[in-house]
Scaffold this motif. Sequence first.
Motif, short mmCIF file in Angstrom:
data_model
loop_
_atom_site.label_atom_id
_atom_site.label_comp_id
_atom_site.label_asym_id
_atom_site.label_seq_id
_atom_site.Cartn_x
_atom_site.Cartn_y
_atom_site.Cartn_z
N TYR A 163 0.82 -1.21 0.00
CA TYR A 163 0.00 0.00 0.00
C TYR A 163 0.84 1.25 0.00
N LEU A 206 -0.08 3.89 1.47
CA LEU A 206 -0.12 4.28 2.88
C LEU A 206 0.56 3.17 3.67
N TYR A 232 1.44 -0.98 7.55
CA TYR A 232 1.74 -2.30 8.14
C TYR A 232 3.24 -2.58 8.29
N LEU A 261 -3.50 -12.20 1.11
CA LEU A 261 -3.96 -10.95 1.73
C LEU A 261 -5.06 -11.25 2.75
N VAL A 269 -12.74 -9.17 7.42
CA VAL A 269 -13.44 -8.20 6.59
C VAL A 269 -13.75 -8.86 5.25
N LEU A 302 -16.02 -5.65 0.52
CA LEU A 302 -15.80 -4.34 1.13
C LEU A 302 -14.37 -3.87 0.86
N ILE A 303 -13.43 -4.80 0.96
CA ILE A 303 -12.03 -4.48 0.68
C ILE A 303 -11.88 -3.96 -0.74
N VAL A 357 -13.20 -0.36 -1.25
CA VAL A 357 -12.34 0.64 -0.65
C VAL A 357 -11.02 0.77 -1.42
N LEU A 358 -10.47 -0.37 -1.81
CA LEU A 358 -9.18 -0.33 -2.51
C LEU A 358 -9.31 0.34 -3.88
N HIS A 401 -9.38 4.06 -3.34
CA HIS A 401 -8.25 4.75 -2.74
C HIS A 401 -6.88 4.38 -3.29
N LYS A 435 -10.49 -0.30 11.57
CA LYS A 435 -10.69 -1.75 11.62
C LYS A 435 -9.69 -2.43 10.69
N GLY A 436 -9.47 -1.81 9.53
CA GLY A 436 -8.53 -2.38 8.56
C GLY A 436 -7.16 -2.62 9.19
N SER A 437 -6.60 -1.56 9.79
CA SER A 437 -5.24 -1.70 10.31
C SER A 437 -5.20 -2.64 11.51
N VAL A 444 -5.22 -6.02 4.93
CA VAL A 444 -6.34 -5.47 4.16
C VAL A 444 -6.06 -4.00 3.89
N PRO A 445 -6.58 -3.45 2.81
CA PRO A 445 -6.23 -2.07 2.45
C PRO A 445 -6.53 -1.11 3.61
N PRO A 446 -5.54 -0.32 4.01
CA PRO A 446 -5.71 0.54 5.20
C PRO A 446 -6.44 1.84 4.87
N TYR A 447 -7.42 1.77 4.00
CA TYR A 447 -8.11 2.99 3.57
C TYR A 447 -9.55 3.06 4.06
N ASP A 448 -9.91 2.15 4.99
CA ASP A 448 -11.30 2.13 5.42
C ASP A 448 -11.68 3.39 6.19
N ARG A 495 -10.48 6.37 5.79
CA ARG A 495 -10.65 7.42 4.78
C ARG A 495 -12.02 7.30 4.11
N ALA A 496 -12.39 6.07 3.75
CA ALA A 496 -13.67 5.86 3.06
C ALA A 496 -14.84 6.19 3.99
N ALA A 547 -16.75 1.38 6.80
CA ALA A 547 -16.57 0.77 5.48
C ALA A 547 -16.31 -0.73 5.55
N TYR A 548 -15.71 -1.21 6.64
CA TYR A 548 -15.37 -2.63 6.73
C TYR A 548 -16.28 -3.40 7.69
#
Lengths: 832, 240
Positions: free
Chosen positions: A452, A454, A457, A722, A739, A743-744, A747-748, A751, B52-54, B63-67, B69-70, B198-199
């Motif tokens: 990512y 961002l 992790y 993942l 999750v 939903l993932i 969002v992905l 963003h 929740k993502g992180s 999982v994408p850490p953009y929840d 933001r969304a 979002a998640y």
Amino acid sequence: MIETNLLPPKFEAWFASRGWRPRAHQLALLEHGLAGRSVLLIAPTGAGKTLAGFLPSLVDLAARPKWKPGTRRRGVHTLYVSPLKALAVDIERNLETPVQGIGLDVAIETRTGDTSASRRQRQKLIPPDILLTTPEQLALLLAGRDAETFFEDVKTVILDELHALVTSKRGDLLALGLSRLRAIAPDIRAVGLSATVADPDELRAWLVPQAPREPLALSEIVTVTGGARPDIRIFEADEAIPWAGHSARYAYQGLLAEIDRHRMTLIFVNTRSQAEMVFSELWRLNDDNLPIALHHGSLDVGQRRKVEAAMADGRLRAVVATSTLDLGIDWGDIDLVIHVGAPKGASRLAQRVGRANHRMDEPSTALLVPANRFEVLECQAALDANYIGAQDTPPIRDGALDVLAQHVLGRAVAGPFRADDLHAEIVSAYSYRHLDRQQFDRVVDLVATGGYALRAYERYAKIKLTADGTWRLTHPRFAQAYRLNVGTIIESPMLKVRLGGKARGRGPVMGGRLLGEVEEYFCEQMKVGDTFLFAGEVLRFEGMRETEVVVSRARSSDPRIPVYAGGKFPLSTFLAAGVRKMLSDPSSWQRLPAPVRDWLMLQRDHSLLPQPDELLVETFPHRGRYFLVLYPFEGRLAHQTLGMLLTRRLERFGFKPLGFIATDYVIAVWCSSDVGGAIARRDLTLSRLLEPDMLGDDLEAWMAESYLLKRMFKACAMIAGLVEKNAIGAQKTGRQVTVSTDLIYDVLREHQPGHILLEAAWADASSGLLDLKRLSDMLSRISGRIVHKRLDRISPLAVPIMLEIGGERVAGEADEDVLRAAADDIIREAMA
Amino acid sequence: MTALRAGQGDDDVLTVGGLVNLNGAAVRFDASGVLHWPEERLLVVADLHLEKGSSQGKRGRFVPPYDTRATLRALSEAIGRLRPARVIALGDSFHDGGAEGRLAPADLDSLAVLVGAVDWTWVAGNHDPLPPAGLGGTPVTEIAIGPLVFRHEPRSGRAVGEVAGHLHPAAKVGRARSVRRRAFVSDGSRCLLPAFGAYTGGLNIMDAAFKGLFERSRLIAWMLSDGRVYPVRSAELLPD
């Protein structure tokens, strides 16, 4: 040319004792083998491929001095990889004969998902001489800490049914495994066993390591031609051939008579549900109680083994089977192969027909049973293709990135690695030769921290670059997760089907026999009391218990829940061309059954028949709607994509499309405004409607909101690690800890639309589900060659698709329709 | 306020202007998933589960850490459209105790802007019993306004006028093919909000966790789909 004295006397004696002489290709493989050269063997079924593949190893092992206790244990000598567990088991059995006959002291063992933990342990301590396994198990072995000692003595890798493996993600997994094996044992030679393919050079290149910026390296090749020409007929019944549908019910009485006339008949169908239906219908008519059995992948293993054993013993007269019996497996004395439904591809047909009379010199006998009129054309095209030996296996595509991610993690599980070394190793594999360093680094980043922008992790990284320049696993639990999730087969979650009692009081009564497994989505729609066909019986749905479906035997013979019975394989490009050619050439019609011939003549008189490279578009009104019917013959997947795009475009042009339906042959779109009239008035031109540019923006826009890409993404996310495969679907509580991938995905996409897994999902969707390549080829082929016929009613050729029209709706609208139907109208009206 | 007889019999689901009658308060179940009470200029949002993502990262699930933001983008859209003077975040606004610390700087900024622009109330949830340290807003365990009381976790049994989150209600309908969506669930006396994050997944209203909370004959699931709200009566609802 071939030195016969390559064969040791013991071996010669064994061949002689059986009244055989080694065949030329077996000796050719032996010669290549003893010289340490990789080789591809292309041979029809029944040519003795297996023995040819193993002969060099057996000769080499016969000369190997006996292992003495106290000396270093030797590793595996020959590794055999097959796409099917059952095939590995079968080969073990088949090798026993020569090994015992020649009197060799060679240990042969299988290692599959079914192998017990204690046996796995023992195999690690005392490796067999020959290990028979699958791509997944190879990946697991390679990820072991002891992989290097286990594999350092490997001389030969035999890859069976290579043509079937290489075009899938499992093939990618195997290609990467092979590249790893080569790094451990550089002198390894690969032997590919394959049925005839369109482009043998691809397989030859696949078998050997490739060097960057150099011309493709190719393995040796040995081709066995000939074999007796198969005797294939199209089934002809007294009854008329149906216009549409997939049941082929008209033929069953005649098929029983055929079964009765032969020793052992194998009946192939394209899907599990078709197998169930054919099986139950045959038994309904089976007054003589001929022993007929059922075999498909969803049945319980025990039940499948029983059927296989009964076949081998000749206790059965017929078996109804799907693709689980499709590859190389050789049981019993089959003298007739029946194929119900169209074979969808000439190669597939050749493979299946090869089952009959498993001796090369006798002709195979096969019967094709088209289920509807278009399938008659397809069967005839397949028949023509088989005679001319045409092949239509798809080309090998670039290796998938999600599989690569899995491999990178597996590599770290085995021990620390250097990125430079691993990259060099990977690009030596044919399917990954285009992988540039930047893309590789993105995959490593994906494995390490999710890839990512961002960097959330970093502190949880699975693998880390350490001071000595190696990447290392950060925690042993990631090794465990890797082992649990290895592999590329992502099925929709399967539920066990168990026989229980009728539901009483609070829930179903448990405790009965396991019948097999069904896809979760199949059960989703069921209510207690619904009946369906499974394992050859009509079952009553009694309820769910955790991951099990509880059923009872239903008294009725009429299942309530219909199942989709179409093929899962789309019509191949090659057969499609054959069908188009046949349509345009009335002189070829005499080979077709009379009703089909009449049907085509009617079409010629009432509408028209397109030339092979033309696209016929008909428009006509029917029951207050305006239909636009296209005949591209490009297969269901490409048609579905085209249907989606067409409705979007028609919508934009203001024609109010209401729905569409696509089959392997035809697409029909219906609108509430007169689309035919608009074309006649030149308000709409078909060339504009079918412009190749529709694969640009329209496709982007549609894919973005399509569930297809979500499904692809889910598979990629699981394969890449993942999200965990075994964690998905396990939670039933709704407020899941995990999750959902949907939903993932949303969002992905919003963003980080350039994320590597979205790229991987897009690649999968465009090659697999959407058949974009085929669609774009078609759009350029027909450009300027679209013929429009405006009619005042349905044309003869349109009848089949008009009969198929059921509940299909314009994409995306269907969900809202369900909600609209359920919602309370009065409240809604008041709110509006 | 005059109750509009919208259905047959004694169903007085709606009030004038298409607002829903919730224990005498005229509220709107907004398609975004927030509850809007125009008369009080109040917006209520439940279960944001920020970060929740992180929180999955520790277990190696990247999982994408953009929840966050969304989620914040959707919330800011709803606030911008409905222009409330007051916002109640109904608990579980943060997925865990460390969530506030994991917010990306840009996300922290946009959250601070949202909180600072209105009268903001943090209701404590089971995931976030303590209020955020540096964001402002008023922490409460529950709060009553007019005929309604706002708390995170619904009380067992009937609770007149209660507005809660926690359970993440979702509803499923359809025979031949089923559709499952997040939903507001209400019997006119109490209401549970769908989870907004979002998640966040959803729990089927037919699940045992909802047992005894509602008068089933008056229960309506207000299902959210594609920018629309579909009121569905309990007879149409299916279990998972």
